[in-house]
Write a protein that holds these residues in place. Structure first.
Motif, short mmCIF file in Angstrom:
data_model
loop_
_atom_site.label_atom_id
_atom_site.label_comp_id
_atom_site.label_asym_id
_atom_site.label_seq_id
_atom_site.Cartn_x
_atom_site.Cartn_y
_atom_site.Cartn_z
N THR A 68 18.08 -51.60 -4.62
CA THR A 68 19.38 -51.06 -4.20
C THR A 68 20.53 -51.95 -4.67
OG1 THR A 68 19.38 -52.30 -2.13
CG2 THR A 68 18.32 -50.12 -2.10
N LEU A 69 21.73 -51.39 -4.61
CA LEU A 69 22.93 -52.22 -4.88
C LEU A 69 22.97 -53.40 -3.92
CD1 LEU A 69 25.74 -49.54 -5.44
CD2 LEU A 69 24.74 -51.05 -7.17
N GLN A 70 22.53 -53.17 -2.70
CA GLN A 70 22.51 -54.25 -1.70
C GLN A 70 21.57 -55.39 -2.13
OE1 GLN A 70 22.41 -52.82 2.27
NE2 GLN A 70 23.16 -54.82 2.90
N ASP A 71 20.44 -55.02 -2.74
CA ASP A 71 19.52 -56.04 -3.25
C ASP A 71 20.21 -56.91 -4.30
OD1 ASP A 71 17.44 -55.07 -1.65
OD2 ASP A 71 16.71 -53.72 -3.22
N ILE A 72 20.96 -56.25 -5.19
CA ILE A 72 21.68 -57.01 -6.22
C ILE A 72 22.75 -57.89 -5.59
CG2 ILE A 72 23.22 -56.81 -8.22
CD1 ILE A 72 21.69 -54.43 -9.14
N ASP A 73 23.46 -57.35 -4.61
CA ASP A 73 24.46 -58.13 -3.88
C ASP A 73 23.83 -59.39 -3.28
OD1 ASP A 73 27.25 -58.20 -2.49
OD2 ASP A 73 25.86 -58.34 -0.80
N GLY A 74 22.65 -59.23 -2.68
CA GLY A 74 21.96 -60.37 -2.07
C GLY A 74 21.58 -61.42 -3.10
N LEU A 75 21.08 -60.97 -4.24
CA LEU A 75 20.70 -61.90 -5.30
C LEU A 75 21.92 -62.65 -5.84
CD1 LEU A 75 18.15 -61.50 -8.06
CD2 LEU A 75 20.49 -61.91 -8.76
N LEU A 76 23.02 -61.94 -6.03
CA LEU A 76 24.24 -62.58 -6.55
C LEU A 76 24.79 -63.59 -5.54
CD1 LEU A 76 25.97 -59.47 -8.18
CD2 LEU A 76 24.79 -61.35 -9.35
N ARG A 77 24.69 -63.25 -4.25
CA ARG A 77 25.12 -64.20 -3.23
C ARG A 77 24.28 -65.47 -3.28
NH1 ARG A 77 27.98 -62.26 1.64
NH2 ARG A 77 28.85 -60.22 1.14
N ASP A 78 22.95 -65.31 -3.36
CA ASP A 78 22.05 -66.46 -3.38
C ASP A 78 22.32 -67.37 -4.57
OD1 ASP A 78 20.76 -65.66 -1.16
OD2 ASP A 78 18.96 -64.93 -2.16
N LEU A 79 22.50 -66.75 -5.71
CA LEU A 79 22.54 -67.50 -6.95
C LEU A 79 23.93 -68.04 -7.26
CD1 LEU A 79 20.06 -67.74 -8.76
CD2 LEU A 79 21.03 -65.95 -10.19
N TRP A 80 24.97 -67.31 -6.90
CA TRP A 80 26.29 -67.57 -7.45
C TRP A 80 27.44 -67.59 -6.46
CZ3 TRP A 80 27.16 -63.99 -12.34
CH2 TRP A 80 26.75 -64.68 -13.50
N LEU A 81 27.33 -66.92 -5.30
CA LEU A 81 28.56 -66.58 -4.58
C LEU A 81 28.70 -67.09 -3.16
CD1 LEU A 81 28.74 -62.82 -5.68
CD2 LEU A 81 30.06 -64.73 -6.64
N ASP A 106 36.02 -45.27 4.39
CA ASP A 106 35.64 -44.25 3.44
C ASP A 106 34.84 -44.79 2.26
OD1 ASP A 106 35.67 -41.54 3.22
OD2 ASP A 106 37.31 -41.51 1.77
N ASP A 107 34.31 -46.02 2.43
CA ASP A 107 33.44 -46.57 1.39
C ASP A 107 32.05 -45.98 1.53
OD1 ASP A 107 35.54 -48.15 0.77
OD2 ASP A 107 34.63 -50.04 1.41
N GLU A 108 31.30 -45.99 0.43
CA GLU A 108 29.88 -45.63 0.49
C GLU A 108 29.09 -46.87 0.89
OE1 GLU A 108 28.78 -42.55 -0.67
OE2 GLU A 108 30.61 -41.84 -1.66
N ASP A 109 27.90 -46.66 1.41
CA ASP A 109 27.01 -47.75 1.79
C ASP A 109 26.32 -48.30 0.54
OD1 ASP A 109 25.11 -49.45 2.88
OD2 ASP A 109 24.55 -48.05 4.48
N MET A 110 26.34 -49.63 0.36
CA MET A 110 25.70 -50.19 -0.84
C MET A 110 24.17 -50.22 -0.73
SD MET A 110 26.17 -54.33 -0.91
CE MET A 110 27.95 -54.49 -0.99
N ASN A 111 23.66 -49.77 0.41
CA ASN A 111 22.21 -49.66 0.54
C ASN A 111 21.74 -48.35 -0.09
OD1 ASN A 111 19.60 -50.14 1.27
ND2 ASN A 111 19.90 -49.70 3.45
N ILE A 112 21.88 -48.27 -1.41
CA ILE A 112 21.56 -47.04 -2.14
C ILE A 112 20.78 -47.41 -3.40
CG2 ILE A 112 23.81 -47.07 -3.34
CD1 ILE A 112 23.74 -44.00 -3.27
#
Ligand SMILES: [Zn+2]
Ligand SMILES: [Zn+2]
Ligand SMILES: [Zn+2]
Ligand SMILES: [Zn+2]
Length: 219
Positions: A68-81, A106-112
């Motif tokens: 999911t986009l959320q998985d990518i968000d988590g990886l980017l947080r761990d590695l870089w952010l 009105d945002d979409e959920d990044m868990n997609i």
């Protein structure tokens, strides 16, 4: 900032390649082909992630289409952010995908799942921290059938750590001033740190990340 040519390492064969040639190498790398044996055959996205204003920081990422986009968000947080749990969001196809807390806007959920939103050659953006924002640019370099763990994400290549010079004495810098980071010469070495005009409290370590020098980021 000092501009340098950007090389990176293939995390399978440990070979060094330029930012420009890495995508081609990864397709051909024999060590990579061996490493992913045994996983199941499925749709895989090959992504390039880089700092929008600091493209010397970059990653090649392989992602299962059902990650999911959320998985990518988590990886980017761990590695870089990650510094202090700020909000983050993806912008793609004219929509904003953020954490569940922001849905009232009105945002979409990044868990997609990625397969629902990504297409080959698509470009999109990620923002971390809506105050002192770190912006990343992502591009789907390729979409292919490949061997991978279901829902898996794999960093397959990453830039070598850039070297910066101390703005006072030209030695290799070890610290960056979080106040001067938006201006001319934010880098200092250990010897010159004491004399930096903003005070030592403003200094953060030089780290291999596009968030270096921002908020309280220490790597
Ligand atoms: Zn390789
Ligand atoms: Zn922070
Ligand atoms: Zn110095
Ligand atoms: Zn300063």
């Amino acid at each position: 900032m000092v501009k340098i040519a950007s090389n990176g390492q293939c995390l399978f064969c440990k070979g060094t390649f330029s930012k420009q040639t890495m995508a081609k190498h990864l397709v051909a790398c024999e060590k990579r082909a061996t490493a992913i044996k045994g996983a199941s055959r499925q749709r895989v996205f090959h992504l390039l992630v880089e700092g929008r204003y600091a493209p010397q920081y970059w990653l090649h990422l392989e992602a299962s289409a059902n990650a999911t986009l959320q998985d990518i968000d988590g990886l980017l947080r761990d590695l870089w952010l990650e510094c202090c749990g700020h909000l983050s969001a993806f912008h793609l196809n004219g929509r904003t995908y953020s954490g569940a807390a922001m849905e009232e806007f009105d945002d979409e959920d990044m868990n997609i799942a990625l397969e629902k939103v990504l297409r080959s050659k698509m470009k999109f953006r990620h923002e971390y921290d809506f105050g002192t924002t770190t912006e990343l640019e992502l591009k789907v370099l390729a979409e292919r059938e490949g061997l991978m763990k279901r829902g898996g994400l794999l960093v397959v290549a990453r830039n070598e750590e850039p070297v910066y010079q101390c703005s006072a004495c030209k030695k290799t810098a070890t610290q960056i001033c979080s106040q001067c980071v938006f201006e001319g010469s934010p880098f200092v070495c250990d010897d010159c740190a004491e004399e930096h005009e903003c005070g030592e409290d403003m200094l953060l370590p030089v780290v291999n990340s596009p968030r270096m020098g921002m908020c309280g980021y220490t790597g």
